[in-house]
Design a protein around this motif. Structure first.
Motif, PDB file in Angstrom:
ATOM      1  N   UNK A  97      38.492  30.448  43.618  1.00  0.00           N
ATOM      2  CA  UNK A  97      37.839  29.728  42.531  1.00  0.00           C
ATOM      3  C   UNK A  97      36.766  30.592  41.880  1.00  0.00           C
ATOM      4  N   UNK A  98      35.945  31.236  42.683  1.00  0.00           N
ATOM      5  CA  UNK A  98      34.889  32.084  42.127  1.00  0.00           C
ATOM      6  C   UNK A  98      35.474  33.226  41.297  1.00  0.00           C
ATOM      7  N   UNK A  99      36.558  33.806  41.775  1.00  0.00           N
ATOM      8  CA  UNK A  99      37.209  34.878  41.024  1.00  0.00           C
ATOM      9  C   UNK A  99      37.866  34.317  39.761  1.00  0.00           C
TER      10      UNK A  99
ATOM     11  N   UNK B 267      35.825  34.239  36.728  1.00  0.00           N
ATOM     12  CA  UNK B 267      35.450  35.534  36.150  1.00  0.00           C
ATOM     13  C   UNK B 267      36.612  36.280  35.504  1.00  0.00           C
ATOM     14  N   UNK B 268      37.829  36.048  36.027  1.00  0.00           N
ATOM     15  CA  UNK B 268      38.985  36.801  35.545  1.00  0.00           C
ATOM     16  C   UNK B 268      40.256  35.994  35.806  1.00  0.00           C
ATOM     17  N   UNK B 269      41.333  36.404  35.191  1.00  0.00           N
ATOM     18  CA  UNK B 269      42.623  35.749  35.420  1.00  0.00           C
ATOM     19  C   UNK B 269      43.098  36.101  36.828  1.00  0.00           C
ATOM     20  N   UNK B 270      43.460  35.076  37.588  1.00  0.00           N
ATOM     21  CA  UNK B 270      43.951  35.316  38.947  1.00  0.00           C
ATOM     22  C   UNK B 270      45.357  35.896  38.919  1.00  0.00           C
ATOM     23  N   UNK B 271      45.707  36.594  39.974  1.00  0.00           N
ATOM     24  CA  UNK B 271      47.089  37.039  40.145  1.00  0.00           C
ATOM     25  C   UNK B 271      47.940  35.785  40.321  1.00  0.00           C
ATOM     26  N   UNK B 272      49.208  35.891  39.976  1.00  0.00           N
ATOM     27  CA  UNK B 272      50.100  34.725  39.999  1.00  0.00           C
ATOM     28  C   UNK B 272      50.137  34.052  41.366  1.00  0.00           C
ATOM     29  N   UNK B 273      50.248  34.840  42.446  1.00  0.00           N
ATOM     30  CA  UNK B 273      50.342  34.219  43.770  1.00  0.00           C
ATOM     31  C   UNK B 273      49.026  33.560  44.181  1.00  0.00           C
TER      32      UNK B 273
ATOM     33  N   UNK C  21      38.596  29.139  30.276  1.00  0.00           N
ATOM     34  CA  UNK C  21      38.912  30.352  29.513  1.00  0.00           C
ATOM     35  C   UNK C  21      39.826  31.286  30.295  1.00  0.00           C
ATOM     36  N   UNK C  22      39.547  31.468  31.577  1.00  0.00           N
ATOM     37  CA  UNK C  22      40.282  32.446  32.383  1.00  0.00           C
ATOM     38  C   UNK C  22      41.526  31.888  33.081  1.00  0.00           C
ATOM     39  N   UNK C  23      41.492  30.626  33.480  1.00  0.00           N
ATOM     40  CA  UNK C  23      42.589  30.041  34.255  1.00  0.00           C
ATOM     41  C   UNK C  23      42.725  28.558  33.927  1.00  0.00           C
ATOM     42  N   UNK C  24      43.256  28.267  32.767  1.00  0.00           N
ATOM     43  CA  UNK C  24      43.341  26.892  32.282  1.00  0.00           C
ATOM     44  C   UNK C  24      44.159  25.994  33.217  1.00  0.00           C
TER      45      UNK C  24
END
Length: 104
Positions: free
Chosen positions: A25-27, A30-36, A67-70
Motif C-alpha cells: 500500500x505504501x509503495x 508512490x508508484x505503480x505497483x508491479x502486476x503481481x 493517481x498511481x493505482x486506481x
C-alpha cells in the motif's frame, strides 16, 4: 465408520501478512505497483474486508493511490463502503475533483 479425511492442497489460499500488504500500500501511493503485487493486494482485500484497517490506509493517502493505482483505490473504497469512515474518503475524492478543475 467415517471416511478418512482428505487434504486438498489446491484449497489452500495464498497467505499474506499485514506487514507485506502495508508495504504494498505504501509503495502503491508512490508508484505503480508491479502486476503481481497489485493482484496480491487486491486478492488480500477481497479475502479480508477488515484488512484496510490493518495496513494504515488513511484519507490523506487516497489521492496518491488514485493517481498511481486506481484499481487498488477502488477496492479499498469498496471495502469501506458500509463504514462510517467512507464519508472522509468521499470528501477527499470531491476535493480532488475541485483541485483538478482549478488546474484546467
Amino acid at each position: 465408520m467415517l471416511p478418512e479425511p482428505y487434504w486438498d492442497l489446491n484449497m489452500v489460499q495464498e497467505q499474506y501478512t499485514y506487514a507485506q500488504m502495508k508495504k504494498y500500500l505504501n509503495r502503491a501511493c508512490k508508484t505503480v505497483l508491479k502486476a503481481h503485487e497489485s493482484q496480491q493486494l487486491v486478492k488480500a482485500l477481497n479475502a479480508d474486508k477488515e484488512l484496510v484497517y490493518h495496513i494504515d490506509m488513511t484519507p490523506a493517502k487516497l489521492p496518491d493511490l488514485v493517481i498511481n493505482n486506481a484499481e487498488i483505490a477502488t477496492e479499498l473504497l469498496l471495502c469501506m463502503t458500509h463504514t462510517a469512515a467512507i464519508t472522509k474518503y468521499y470528501d477527499v475524492l470531491s476535493q480532488m475533483k475541485q483541485i483538478g478543475r482549478a488546474h484546467v
